[in-house]
Design a protein around this motif. Structure first.
Motif, mmCIF file in Angstrom:
data_model
loop_
_atom_site.group_PDB
_atom_site.id
_atom_site.type_symbol
_atom_site.label_atom_id
_atom_site.label_comp_id
_atom_site.label_asym_id
_atom_site.label_seq_id
_atom_site.Cartn_x
_atom_site.Cartn_y
_atom_site.Cartn_z
ATOM 1 N N PRO A 17 1.230 6.027 6.895
ATOM 2 C CA PRO A 17 1.022 5.054 7.970
ATOM 3 C C PRO A 17 1.559 3.663 7.604
ATOM 4 O O PRO A 17 1.808 3.389 6.419
ATOM 5 C CB PRO A 17 -0.496 5.032 8.151
ATOM 6 N N SER B 192 0.825 1.718 4.180
ATOM 7 C CA SER B 192 0.294 2.644 3.174
ATOM 8 C C SER B 192 0.929 2.422 1.808
ATOM 9 O O SER B 192 0.466 2.973 0.806
ATOM 10 C CB SER B 192 0.503 4.095 3.623
ATOM 11 N N GLY B 193 2.026 1.641 1.773
ATOM 12 C CA GLY B 193 2.665 1.343 0.482
ATOM 13 C C GLY B 193 4.025 1.998 0.316
ATOM 14 O O GLY B 193 4.542 2.085 -0.806
ATOM 15 N N ARG C 161 -4.492 -5.230 4.525
ATOM 16 C CA ARG C 161 -3.292 -5.396 3.676
ATOM 17 C C ARG C 161 -2.159 -6.070 4.435
ATOM 18 O O ARG C 161 -1.415 -6.879 3.897
ATOM 19 C CB ARG C 161 -2.741 -4.027 3.274
ATOM 20 N N LEU C 162 -2.027 -5.692 5.703
ATOM 21 C CA LEU C 162 -0.829 -6.119 6.422
ATOM 22 C C LEU C 162 -0.859 -7.597 6.790
ATOM 23 O O LEU C 162 0.186 -8.251 6.837
ATOM 24 C CB LEU C 162 -0.634 -5.252 7.673
ATOM 25 N N PHE D 86 -2.518 -8.465 -3.848
ATOM 26 C CA PHE D 86 -2.100 -7.324 -4.669
ATOM 27 C C PHE D 86 -0.879 -7.635 -5.537
ATOM 28 O O PHE D 86 -0.840 -7.281 -6.718
ATOM 29 C CB PHE D 86 -1.823 -6.139 -3.734
ATOM 30 N N SER D 87 0.119 -8.273 -4.954
ATOM 31 C CA SER D 87 1.347 -8.534 -5.715
ATOM 32 C C SER D 87 1.942 -9.871 -5.271
ATOM 33 O O SER D 87 2.971 -9.900 -4.587
ATOM 34 C CB SER D 87 2.353 -7.409 -5.484
ATOM 35 N N THR E 84 -6.567 4.964 -2.249
ATOM 36 C CA THR E 84 -6.642 3.658 -1.593
ATOM 37 C C THR E 84 -5.894 2.585 -2.391
ATOM 38 O O THR E 84 -5.789 1.448 -1.944
ATOM 39 C CB THR E 84 -8.111 3.206 -1.424
HETATM 40 N N1 LIG Z 1 -4.505 -4.674 -1.832
HETATM 41 C C1 LIG Z 1 -3.468 -3.836 -1.979
HETATM 42 N N2 LIG Z 1 -2.311 -4.111 -1.362
HETATM 43 C C2 LIG Z 1 -1.280 -3.222 -1.523
HETATM 44 C C3 LIG Z 1 -1.400 -2.051 -2.330
HETATM 45 N N3 LIG Z 1 -0.206 -1.389 -2.270
HETATM 46 C C4 LIG Z 1 0.616 -2.112 -1.483
HETATM 47 N N4 LIG Z 1 -0.026 -3.228 -1.046
HETATM 48 C C5 LIG Z 1 0.440 -4.290 -0.173
HETATM 49 O O1 LIG Z 1 0.218 -3.815 1.169
HETATM 50 C C6 LIG Z 1 1.260 -4.244 2.031
HETATM 51 C C7 LIG Z 1 1.924 -3.019 2.663
HETATM 52 O O2 LIG Z 1 2.667 -2.316 1.669
HETATM 53 P P1 LIG Z 1 4.150 -1.817 1.963
HETATM 54 O O3 LIG Z 1 4.693 -1.240 0.695
HETATM 55 O O4 LIG Z 1 4.911 -2.880 2.648
HETATM 56 O O5 LIG Z 1 3.784 -0.605 3.000
HETATM 57 P P2 LIG Z 1 4.645 0.158 4.089
HETATM 58 O O6 LIG Z 1 4.381 -0.541 5.395
HETATM 59 O O7 LIG Z 1 4.077 1.548 4.077
HETATM 60 O O8 LIG Z 1 6.087 0.106 3.652
HETATM 61 C C8 LIG Z 1 2.220 -5.081 1.175
HETATM 62 O O9 LIG Z 1 1.863 -6.462 1.322
HETATM 63 C C9 LIG Z 1 1.942 -4.585 -0.244
HETATM 64 O O10 LIG Z 1 2.225 -5.593 -1.240
HETATM 65 C C10 LIG Z 1 -2.657 -1.795 -2.996
HETATM 66 O O11 LIG Z 1 -2.851 -0.811 -3.707
HETATM 67 N N5 LIG Z 1 -3.645 -2.725 -2.778
#
Ligand SMILES: Nc1nc2c(ncn2[C@@H]2O[C@H](COP(=O)(O)OP(=O)(O)O)[C@@H](O)[C@H]2O)c(=O)[nH]1
Ligand SMILES: Nc1ncnc2c1ncn2[C@@H]1O[C@H](COP(=O)(O)OP(=O)(O)O)[C@@H](O)[C@H]1O
Length: 227
Positions: free
Chosen positions: A14, A17-18, A123-124, A141-142, A198
């Motif tokens: 989704p 999701s990372g 997260r978003l 997170f980063s 998660t």
């Molecule tokens: N808190 C948290 N944030 C995360 C984690 N993994 C990814 N993120 C953050 O969540 C957001 C969405 O991740 P992204 O890789 O862009 O997901 P995508 O939309 O599936 O491509 C980004 O800001 C990431 O830095 C995690 O394990 N914990």
């Protein structure tokens, strides 16, 4: 010398999701070419191409771009990557797209990030990106080394318009209705490999170990706890 067949992989999950975060680690360790539909669309929007202008009206509403446009865009791009291992991110997102991809090439494996919706929402809103490279950050997170600035280029980071809470809800609905059937499509073919959790840092070692059975680690050091 062992000649390995080329690996054609897809990463699914989704919104939030990372996928992008994991894809960048996969690229670093396994040297695959990364093709992200979202990055391509944002690049087109920034350049105000015909596709970009059309895509914006859908993306702003949290809706998927029509299959024929998306399929043409991605399959065209894949033609340039015929001699590489590649990782598709964000495509296919509907069964029609998956069928169109199947007609062009055989997908070997589908990595599914099975992250609950509750984890994703917050997260978003904390996501910041560097549009030119697709590098993704998160305030908790980063975080970037300097707030609001890309670590590598020093250019400003931006937030995505479609990361507003109301658009995120619509994107998650679109995922449920249109993209979840793609998981079943690949499951039936025996290609789906789901990773549940998660936290990306806990999921990643399992993905790394799985891919390591298929490809050598081309990063500087074959680290025991890869990041
Ligand atoms: N808190 C948290 N944030 C995360 C984690 N993994 C990814 N993120 C953050 O969540 C957001 C969405 O991740 P992204 O890789 O862009 O997901 P995508 O939309 O599936 O491509 C980004 O800001 C990431 O830095 C995690 O394990 N914990
Ligand atoms: N394969 C696709 N088919 C249709 N629309 C797409 C596709 N890939 C991306 N999009 C559009 O671009 C938006 C952003 O995609 P993406 O960057 O992959 O978001 P996320 O990884 O957060 O789900 C999607 O919400 C959708 O509107």
């Amino acid at each position: 010398m062992v000649v390995r067949p080329l690996l054609r992989a897809v990463i699914m999950g989704p919104p939030g999701s990372g996928k992008g975060t994991v894809a960048s680690r996969i690229i670093k360790h396994f040297g695959m070419k990364h093709l992200s539909s979202g990055d391509m669309l944002r690049d087109n929007m920034q350049k105000k191409t015909e596709v970009g202008t059309l895509a914006k009206s859908y993306i702003d509403e949290g809706r998927l771009i029509p299959d024929d446009i998306m399929t043409q865009l991605m399959l065209n791009e894949l033609k340039h990557l015929a001699e590489y291992n590649w990782l598709l991110d964000g495509f296919p997102r509907t069964v029609a797209q998956a069928e169109a991809l199947d007609k062009e090439c055989q997908v070997d494996t589908v990595i599914d990030l099975d992250v609950p919706f509750e984890t994703i929402q917050c997260r978003l809103t904390a996501r910041w990106i560097h549009p030119a490279s697709g590098r993704v950050y998160n305030l908790e997170f980063s975080p970037p080394k300097v707030q609001g600035i890309d670590d590598i280029t020093g250019e400003p980071l931006v937030q995505r318009d479609d990361d507003k809470p109301e658009t995120v809800t619509k994107r998650l609905q679109a995922y449920d209705v249109q993209t979840k059937p793609v998981l079943d499509y690949y499951r039936k073919k025996g290609l789906l490999k789901s990773f549940s959790g998660t936290e990306t840092n806990k999921i990643w070692p399992h993905i790394y170990a799985f891919l390591r059975t298929k490809l050598p680690d081309v990063s500087q050091k074959d680290a025991t706890t890869p990041r």
